[in-house]
Motif scaffolding. Sequence first.
Motif, mmCIF file in Angstrom:
data_model
loop_
_atom_site.group_PDB
_atom_site.id
_atom_site.type_symbol
_atom_site.label_atom_id
_atom_site.label_comp_id
_atom_site.label_asym_id
_atom_site.label_seq_id
_atom_site.Cartn_x
_atom_site.Cartn_y
_atom_site.Cartn_z
ATOM 1 N N GLY A 241 95.308 36.330 54.159
ATOM 2 C CA GLY A 241 96.131 35.507 53.277
ATOM 3 C C GLY A 241 95.961 35.917 51.838
ATOM 4 N N LYS A 242 96.487 35.088 50.937
ATOM 5 C CA LYS A 242 96.325 35.367 49.516
ATOM 6 C C LYS A 242 96.425 34.068 48.710
ATOM 7 C CE LYS A 242 101.065 36.371 47.989
ATOM 8 N NZ LYS A 242 101.920 37.386 47.326
ATOM 9 N N VAL A 243 95.962 34.143 47.478
ATOM 10 C CA VAL A 243 96.048 33.011 46.551
ATOM 11 C C VAL A 243 97.499 32.853 46.109
ATOM 12 C CG1 VAL A 243 95.358 32.160 44.274
ATOM 13 C CG2 VAL A 243 93.682 33.290 45.758
ATOM 14 N N THR A 244 98.018 31.634 46.223
ATOM 15 C CA THR A 244 99.396 31.362 45.796
ATOM 16 C C THR A 244 99.443 30.578 44.481
ATOM 17 O OG1 THR A 244 99.370 29.465 47.304
ATOM 18 C CG2 THR A 244 100.424 31.486 48.092
ATOM 19 N N LYS A 245 98.373 29.861 44.176
ATOM 20 C CA LYS A 245 98.241 29.167 42.892
ATOM 21 C C LYS A 245 96.760 29.105 42.536
ATOM 22 C CE LYS A 245 102.185 25.975 43.407
ATOM 23 N NZ LYS A 245 102.558 24.539 43.538
ATOM 24 N N GLY A 246 96.472 29.146 41.230
ATOM 25 C CA GLY A 246 95.090 28.960 40.798
ATOM 26 C C GLY A 246 94.427 30.186 40.216
ATOM 27 N N ASP A 247 95.220 31.145 39.755
ATOM 28 C CA ASP A 247 94.606 32.334 39.159
ATOM 29 C C ASP A 247 93.795 31.964 37.917
ATOM 30 O OD1 ASP A 247 94.481 35.368 39.297
ATOM 31 O OD2 ASP A 247 95.169 35.106 37.239
ATOM 32 N N GLU A 248 94.221 30.910 37.213
ATOM 33 C CA GLU A 248 93.460 30.479 36.037
ATOM 34 C C GLU A 248 92.071 29.987 36.437
ATOM 35 O OE1 GLU A 248 95.704 27.003 37.647
ATOM 36 O OE2 GLU A 248 96.206 29.084 37.174
ATOM 37 N N THR A 249 91.947 29.403 37.649
ATOM 38 C CA THR A 249 90.638 28.982 38.154
ATOM 39 C C THR A 249 89.771 30.200 38.457
ATOM 40 O OG1 THR A 249 91.603 26.976 39.102
ATOM 41 C CG2 THR A 249 89.452 27.649 39.943
ATOM 42 N N LEU A 250 90.373 31.230 39.038
ATOM 43 C CA LEU A 250 89.626 32.459 39.313
ATOM 44 C C LEU A 250 89.103 33.064 38.014
ATOM 45 C CD1 LEU A 250 91.815 34.215 42.044
ATOM 46 C CD2 LEU A 250 89.853 32.698 42.345
ATOM 47 N N ARG A 251 89.904 32.993 36.950
ATOM 48 C CA ARG A 251 89.470 33.559 35.664
ATOM 49 C C ARG A 251 88.287 32.767 35.097
ATOM 50 N NH1 ARG A 251 92.766 37.560 34.485
ATOM 51 N NH2 ARG A 251 94.886 37.517 35.310
ATOM 52 N N LYS A 252 88.287 31.462 35.317
ATOM 53 C CA LYS A 252 87.143 30.643 34.885
ATOM 54 C C LYS A 252 85.893 31.019 35.673
ATOM 55 C CE LYS A 252 89.895 26.594 33.555
ATOM 56 N NZ LYS A 252 90.227 25.187 33.911
ATOM 57 N N LEU A 253 86.044 31.237 36.983
ATOM 58 C CA LEU A 253 84.901 31.637 37.805
ATOM 59 C C LEU A 253 84.327 32.967 37.322
ATOM 60 C CD1 LEU A 253 86.151 30.790 41.434
ATOM 61 C CD2 LEU A 253 84.415 29.573 40.113
ATOM 62 N N GLU A 254 85.208 33.875 36.921
ATOM 63 C CA GLU A 254 84.750 35.191 36.465
ATOM 64 C C GLU A 254 83.933 35.103 35.175
ATOM 65 O OE1 GLU A 254 87.386 38.812 37.371
ATOM 66 O OE2 GLU A 254 88.829 37.216 36.952
ATOM 67 N N GLU A 255 84.115 34.026 34.426
ATOM 68 C CA GLU A 255 83.408 33.886 33.153
ATOM 69 C C GLU A 255 82.052 33.197 33.302
ATOM 70 O OE1 GLU A 255 84.405 35.288 30.356
ATOM 71 O OE2 GLU A 255 86.096 36.077 31.507
ATOM 72 N N LEU A 256 81.715 32.728 34.510
ATOM 73 C CA LEU A 256 80.443 32.030 34.712
ATOM 74 C C LEU A 256 79.268 32.985 34.545
ATOM 75 C CD1 LEU A 256 81.257 29.844 37.865
ATOM 76 C CD2 LEU A 256 81.083 29.088 35.495
ATOM 77 N N PRO A 257 78.153 32.501 34.000
ATOM 78 C CA PRO A 257 76.948 33.332 33.905
ATOM 79 C C PRO A 257 76.471 33.718 35.316
ATOM 80 C CG PRO A 257 76.728 31.339 32.576
ATOM 81 C CD PRO A 257 77.944 31.156 33.431
ATOM 82 N N THR A 258 76.094 34.959 35.490
ATOM 83 C CA THR A 258 75.644 35.443 36.799
ATOM 84 C C THR A 258 74.376 36.271 36.634
ATOM 85 O OG1 THR A 258 77.052 37.401 36.597
ATOM 86 C CG2 THR A 258 77.984 35.527 37.779
ATOM 87 N N HIS A 259 73.718 36.541 37.749
ATOM 88 C CA HIS A 259 72.587 37.476 37.755
ATOM 89 C C HIS A 259 72.679 38.322 39.010
ATOM 90 C CE1 HIS A 259 71.094 34.077 40.184
ATOM 91 N NE2 HIS A 259 70.347 34.960 40.822
ATOM 92 N N ARG A 260 72.065 39.475 38.986
ATOM 93 C CA ARG A 260 72.166 40.411 40.111
ATOM 94 C C ARG A 260 70.947 40.269 41.028
ATOM 95 N NH1 ARG A 260 75.222 44.621 41.450
ATOM 96 N NH2 ARG A 260 76.341 44.532 39.471
ATOM 97 N N GLU A 261 71.237 40.155 42.326
ATOM 98 C CA GLU A 261 70.192 40.158 43.354
ATOM 99 C C GLU A 261 70.572 41.214 44.382
ATOM 100 O OE1 GLU A 261 69.220 36.457 45.131
ATOM 101 O OE2 GLU A 261 68.846 35.433 43.228
#
Length: 204
Positions: A179-199
């Motif tokens: 499938g694919k995302v039909t709405k909510g790309d702005e939410t994905l962009r917010k997720l991409e901006e979250l602080p992360t760390h590498r494991e």
Amino acid sequence: MKVWELTNASLDQAPRRLKRESKTRRKEEMKILWWVSLVFVITNVGALAEEPQLSSPRVVFQTNYGDIEFGFYPSVAPKTVDHIFKLVRLGCYNTNHFFRVDRGFVAQVADVASGRSAPMNEEQRKEAEKTIVGEFSAVKHVRGILSMGRYSDPDSAQSSFSILLGDAPHLDGQYAIFGKVTKGDETLRKLEELPTHREGIFVM
């Protein structure tokens, strides 16, 4: 373009030559037009093959950062779509989380058997522990696509899946797109901006 030299000797032949030249030119033009039309048709058929039909039902994931609406490809991965729909109907993804967010690559939903904060009932656990045959296809891994997670066994997918945050051609034909995302790309962009760390290989 050709220039005819009209001498006395060739005056009577010129109309016939012009007629033959005109006929040859028309044939060449017809060949060129046919070739262009054929390329156009093949290109369109190819594009249709790469853009499968979305089913009408939609699923909405509600996150702390906004909603994400999904559409599904039952013609591409029917067993996978049926399985995901059943997990959704049973409430298996409730209280689950993204365990990996790798900017420009994927946001990966955790396996529900281990990713939920709420306990699972027997029916939920039974469905969550099922494995699905790998329904690999020619659909491309591009931003917004939903793709099943799995182990090295191609038929080991269960409930974890990735939302593509960018194009990833190296995944094509290796993971089941459903499938694919039909709405909510702005939410994905917010997720991409979250602080992360590498494991290891994961960005979390």
